[in-house]
Write a protein that holds these residues in place. Sequence first.
Motif, PDB file in Angstrom:
ATOM      1  N   GLU A   1       1.132  -1.155   0.378  1.00  0.00           N
ATOM      2  CA  GLU A   1       0.221   0.443  -0.017  1.00  0.00           C
ATOM      3  C   GLU A   1       1.073   1.433   0.165  1.00  0.00           C
ATOM      4  OE1 GLU A   1      -3.036  -0.259  -0.967  1.00  0.00           O
ATOM      5  OE2 GLU A   1      -4.114  -2.877   0.163  1.00  0.00           O
ATOM      6  N   LYS A   2       2.144   0.982  -0.783  1.00  0.00           N
ATOM      7  CA  LYS A   2       3.180   2.761  -0.193  1.00  0.00           C
ATOM      8  C   LYS A   2       1.877   3.774  -1.567  1.00  0.00           C
ATOM      9  CE  LYS A   2       7.128  -0.133  -1.209  1.00  0.00           C
ATOM     10  NZ  LYS A   2       6.335  -1.231  -0.790  1.00  0.00           N
ATOM     11  N   ALA A   3       1.410   3.517  -2.478  1.00  0.00           N
ATOM     12  CA  ALA A   3       0.161   4.480  -3.606  1.00  0.00           C
ATOM     13  C   ALA A   3      -0.147   5.341  -2.137  1.00  0.00           C
ATOM     14  CB  ALA A   3      -0.220   4.098  -4.111  1.00  0.00           C
ATOM     15  N   TYR A   4      -0.331   5.110  -1.252  1.00  0.00           N
ATOM     16  CA  TYR A   4      -1.736   5.003   0.002  1.00  0.00           C
ATOM     17  C   TYR A   4      -0.853   5.537   1.448  1.00  0.00           C
ATOM     18  CZ  TYR A   4      -4.662   3.850  -3.905  1.00  0.00           C
ATOM     19  OH  TYR A   4      -4.964   3.795  -4.303  1.00  0.00           O
ATOM     20  N   GLY A   5       0.160   6.433   1.269  1.00  0.00           N
ATOM     21  CA  GLY A   5       0.810   6.887   2.502  1.00  0.00           C
ATOM     22  C   GLY A   5       1.381   5.744   3.227  1.00  0.00           C
ATOM     23  N   MET A   6       2.308   4.230   3.116  1.00  0.00           N
ATOM     24  CA  MET A   6       2.199   2.912   3.735  1.00  0.00           C
ATOM     25  C   MET A   6       4.011   2.799   2.935  1.00  0.00           C
ATOM     26  SD  MET A   6       0.150   2.799   5.556  1.00  0.00           S
ATOM     27  CE  MET A   6      -1.867   2.703   5.521  1.00  0.00           C
ATOM     28  N   GLY A   7       4.562   2.901   4.355  1.00  0.00           N
ATOM     29  CA  GLY A   7       5.864   1.746   3.514  1.00  0.00           C
ATOM     30  C   GLY A   7       7.108   3.202   4.076  1.00  0.00           C
ATOM     31  N   MET A   8       6.847   4.099   3.721  1.00  0.00           N
ATOM     32  CA  MET A   8       8.046   5.092   4.032  1.00  0.00           C
ATOM     33  C   MET A   8       9.165   4.802   5.234  1.00  0.00           C
ATOM     34  SD  MET A   8       8.365  10.005   3.918  1.00  0.00           S
ATOM     35  CE  MET A   8       7.841   9.645   2.158  1.00  0.00           C
ATOM     36  N   LEU A   9      10.633   5.147   5.108  1.00  0.00           N
ATOM     37  CA  LEU A   9      10.926   5.027   6.438  1.00  0.00           C
ATOM     38  C   LEU A   9      12.177   5.992   6.180  1.00  0.00           C
ATOM     39  CD1 LEU A   9      13.071   3.659   8.647  1.00  0.00           C
ATOM     40  CD2 LEU A   9      14.327   2.561   6.578  1.00  0.00           C
ATOM     41  N   THR A  10      12.262   6.658   7.341  1.00  0.00           N
ATOM     42  CA  THR A  10      13.171   7.905   6.981  1.00  0.00           C
ATOM     43  C   THR A  10      14.115   7.577   8.396  1.00  0.00           C
ATOM     44  OG1 THR A  10      11.014   8.522   8.560  1.00  0.00           O
ATOM     45  CG2 THR A  10      11.549   9.824   5.738  1.00  0.00           C
ATOM     46  N   VAL A  11      15.169   8.220   8.527  1.00  0.00           N
ATOM     47  CA  VAL A  11      16.508   8.460   9.300  1.00  0.00           C
ATOM     48  C   VAL A  11      16.658   9.110   9.741  1.00  0.00           C
ATOM     49  CG1 VAL A  11      16.871   5.962   8.960  1.00  0.00           C
ATOM     50  CG2 VAL A  11      17.668   7.522   7.195  1.00  0.00           C
ATOM     51  N   ILE A  12      17.684   9.418  11.261  1.00  0.00           N
ATOM     52  CA  ILE A  12      18.829  10.773  11.667  1.00  0.00           C
ATOM     53  C   ILE A  12      19.591   9.876  11.884  1.00  0.00           C
ATOM     54  CG2 ILE A  12      18.595  12.290  12.865  1.00  0.00           C
ATOM     55  CD1 ILE A  12      15.952  12.787  12.960  1.00  0.00           C
ATOM     56  N   PRO A  13      20.574  10.119  11.717  1.00  0.00           N
ATOM     57  CA  PRO A  13      21.590   9.585  11.925  1.00  0.00           C
ATOM     58  C   PRO A  13      22.575  10.071  13.704  1.00  0.00           C
ATOM     59  CG  PRO A  13      22.483  10.676   9.993  1.00  0.00           C
ATOM     60  CD  PRO A  13      21.610  11.210  10.428  1.00  0.00           C
ATOM     61  N   LEU A  14      22.521   8.882  14.512  1.00  0.00           N
ATOM     62  CA  LEU A  14      22.852   9.342  15.954  1.00  0.00           C
ATOM     63  C   LEU A  14      24.733   8.878  15.971  1.00  0.00           C
ATOM     64  CD1 LEU A  14      20.277   6.909  17.332  1.00  0.00           C
ATOM     65  CD2 LEU A  14      20.409   9.149  17.176  1.00  0.00           C
TER      66      LEU A  14
END
Length: 209
Positions: free
Chosen positions: A194-207
Amino acid sequence: MYISRVEIDDRNRRKIKDLSHLGAYHNWVENCFPSEIDQHERRRHLWRIDQLHGKRYLLIVSEDKPETTGMLRYGVAGTAMVKEYQPFLEKITLGEVMQFRLTANPTYRTDGKVYPHITVDQQKNWLLRKAAANGFEIMKNSDGSNAFDPVSRDWPVLYHQRQVKISRASFEGVLRVTDVNKFKDTLTHGIGREKAYGMGMLTVIPLRK
């Protein structure tokens, strides 16, 4: 690649009255890329809705640069931001530790049919199973537990020929990169269905390096 963000104008009820289901958000995202529509070459764009300090934001990861006029269709004037994503992706290193956020549709398949994972444990185990194939591993806390948790779980509505509800879970935690190429692909193409409907996004911030 580009990563973009705009604050959703929730104070203007007349402006956002159309945003009543996931399909409406999908259409908003698609209309941020008018040249693709004109050329009949629509590409899949990762997106999700985040909430921070009482405000909601639309985030988009895309190969093409979105038009800010499209982002502001339901966004607050002056809040649209578009950044090139590639410089960040090129800096990712093997073993790098990062804080992450993921909104996904945890599911499983049996007898040729797809079913949602419903409980917290099911959804957490889904992500643990997905991690290696997507180039990362979940870090451990000092007590040996996995360093992540679901921060929200709901069933948003999608109108697609008929009304359906989609299981949605957002996770936050800490991960380590185990395969740089797979991990970059995950950041640009997402995890799960369901990526077309707002699912699947991974975002990261280096620690730390």
